[in-house]
Design a protein around this motif. Structure first.
Motif, PDB file in Angstrom:
ATOM      1  N   ASN A 145      35.073  37.885  32.267  1.00 38.34           N
ATOM      2  CA  ASN A 145      35.759  37.427  31.046  1.00 38.34           C
ATOM      3  C   ASN A 145      34.958  37.369  29.852  1.00 38.34           C
ATOM      4  O   ASN A 145      35.623  37.306  28.773  1.00 38.34           O
ATOM      5  CB  ASN A 145      36.564  36.099  31.408  1.00 38.34           C
ATOM      6  N   SER A 150      37.329  43.822  29.865  1.00 37.64           N
ATOM      7  CA  SER A 150      37.492  43.450  31.398  1.00 37.64           C
ATOM      8  C   SER A 150      39.043  43.532  31.825  1.00 37.64           C
ATOM      9  O   SER A 150      39.097  43.828  32.851  1.00 37.64           O
ATOM     10  CB  SER A 150      37.167  42.141  31.726  1.00 37.64           C
ATOM     11  N   GLU A 151      40.071  43.546  30.989  1.00 36.53           N
ATOM     12  CA  GLU A 151      41.586  43.881  31.426  1.00 36.53           C
ATOM     13  C   GLU A 151      41.504  45.164  31.898  1.00 36.53           C
ATOM     14  O   GLU A 151      42.398  45.536  32.811  1.00 36.53           O
ATOM     15  CB  GLU A 151      42.240  43.633  30.067  1.00 36.53           C
ATOM     16  N   CYS A 154      40.410  44.883  35.677  1.00 43.83           N
ATOM     17  CA  CYS A 154      40.974  43.914  36.610  1.00 43.83           C
ATOM     18  C   CYS A 154      42.353  43.922  36.915  1.00 43.83           C
ATOM     19  O   CYS A 154      42.984  44.722  35.990  1.00 43.83           O
ATOM     20  CB  CYS A 154      40.720  42.624  35.973  1.00 43.83           C
ATOM     21  N   ARG A 156      45.338  42.285  36.857  1.00 46.94           N
ATOM     22  CA  ARG A 156      45.852  40.981  36.312  1.00 46.94           C
ATOM     23  C   ARG A 156      47.064  40.383  37.012  1.00 46.94           C
ATOM     24  O   ARG A 156      47.534  39.198  36.991  1.00 46.94           O
ATOM     25  CB  ARG A 156      46.320  41.157  34.705  1.00 46.94           C
ATOM     26  N   GLU A 159      45.915  38.469  39.563  1.00 49.96           N
ATOM     27  CA  GLU A 159      45.235  37.146  39.018  1.00 49.96           C
ATOM     28  C   GLU A 159      46.509  36.326  38.776  1.00 49.96           C
ATOM     29  O   GLU A 159      46.238  35.188  39.033  1.00 49.96           O
ATOM     30  CB  GLU A 159      44.437  37.532  37.718  1.00 49.96           C
ATOM     31  N   TYR A 176      39.159  36.422  38.464  1.00 48.88           N
ATOM     32  CA  TYR A 176      39.552  37.952  38.083  1.00 48.88           C
ATOM     33  C   TYR A 176      39.164  38.572  39.484  1.00 48.88           C
ATOM     34  O   TYR A 176      38.619  38.083  40.257  1.00 48.88           O
ATOM     35  CB  TYR A 176      38.448  38.380  36.982  1.00 48.88           C
TER      36      TYR A 176
END
Length: 292
Positions: A145, A150-151, A154, A156, A159, A176
């Motif tokens: 993070n 990072s989005e 990952c 989400r 998450e 994550y």
């Protein structure tokens, strides 16, 4: 305009090697086996046909050589995602940054990074000696993070579902979820069990162990282990894989974590000699990598 990386951000030793690893670009192979224990470097390197370079600094011990004609590096990382942060950034710098001009290279090199570790399994069907391939690594450490972008690497949705399922404490780092290299997952699939792995930021309370200091949420591990999403359930805990998966995806490298089971939560046998399990994992990995 080309960015010149400041000496305080990219520290280069007087011999031209990167700060922590003490490696120069020509001393690194494009295929890298990562192990936690410095002593395990020799366990891997002893199988090489010949060794051309060795280096050691703190917990970072390296041997570069040849196995079945293929050039490989084996490198110890020590314990924790913070060490993986150092290792992956400096490995990437060795191939994708010109250390003399401190500028990023236009043509990028893609590394193959395979982490061989040990773990505790949390599914009763997993046996001692089974090898778990972390198809999905879940970082409970929060390291990724800190990085821009990072989005993009990952999941989400997973998450959010995990945070809701566990009632995640907002004082803890945001978890994550990152997938390993599809290419390496396919390569090692015949010799492993696919899993979803939690990378904890510690060995004791972060993994539900209770000595004198009790975990803040004594039911957290129960909640983690009961989480299921899209057919995926947690199989094991370890302490490095999430950072390796996440940083490698951000930088464009192929990476995977494979851990041999040395403990089973439902039936711990603390006196089991797990060295033969690790040795078998190493032998299998070398044979697979030599063929690519």
């Amino acid at each position: 305009m080309t960015r010149m990386i400041a000496p305080s951000e990219l520290i280069v030793n007087s011999d031209g090697s990167v700060f922590h690893l003490h490696l120069r670009p020509e001393q690194l192979a494009r295929t890298v086996i990562l192990v936690g224990d410095p002593g395990r470097v020799e366990q891997v390197a002893s199988r090489f046909d010949r060794i051309e370079h060795r280096a050691a600094n703190r917990e970072f011990v390296t041997a570069t050589g040849y196995y079945a004609g293929k050039r490989m590096t084996v490198l110890s990382t020590g314990i924790g995602t913070d060490n993986i942060d150092i290792v992956v950034n400096e490995l990437d710098a060795l191939v994708n940054i010109d250390l003399r001009t401190r500028t990023e290279k236009e043509e990028k090199t893609r590394l193959t990074l395979v982490r061989l570790g040990t773990c505790g399994a949390i599914r009763p069907e997993l046996q001692l000696g089974d090898r778990i391939l972390s198809r999905i690594s879940v970082g409970l450490d929060g390291l990724l993070n800190f990085y821009e972008g990072s989005e993009a690497v990952c999941d989400r949705e997973m998450e959010r579902a995990f945070v809701e399922h566990t009632g995640w404490n907002s004082r803890l780092a945001t978890p994550y979820f990152v997938r390993c290299s599809d290419y390496l997952a396919e390569l090692f699939a015949p010799d492993t069990v696919e899993g979803m792995t939690a990378s904890a930021p510690g060995f004791y309370a972060p993994q539900g162990r209770y000595l004198r200091l009790a975990p803040a949420d004594r039911r957290l591990n129960e909640k983690i282990e009961s989480f299921e999403y899209g057919g995926h359930r947690f199989t094991n805990f370890e302490m490095e894989g999430s950072a390796l998966a996440g940083l490698s995806r951000l930088m464009g490298h192929d990476a995977v974590t494979i851990c041999t089971v040395i403990a089973q939560r439902v039936a711990l046998e603390s006196d089991t000699d797990y060295r033969p399990f690790v040795d078998k994992m190493i032998a299998t990995c070398l044979e697979k990598l030599a063929g690519i």
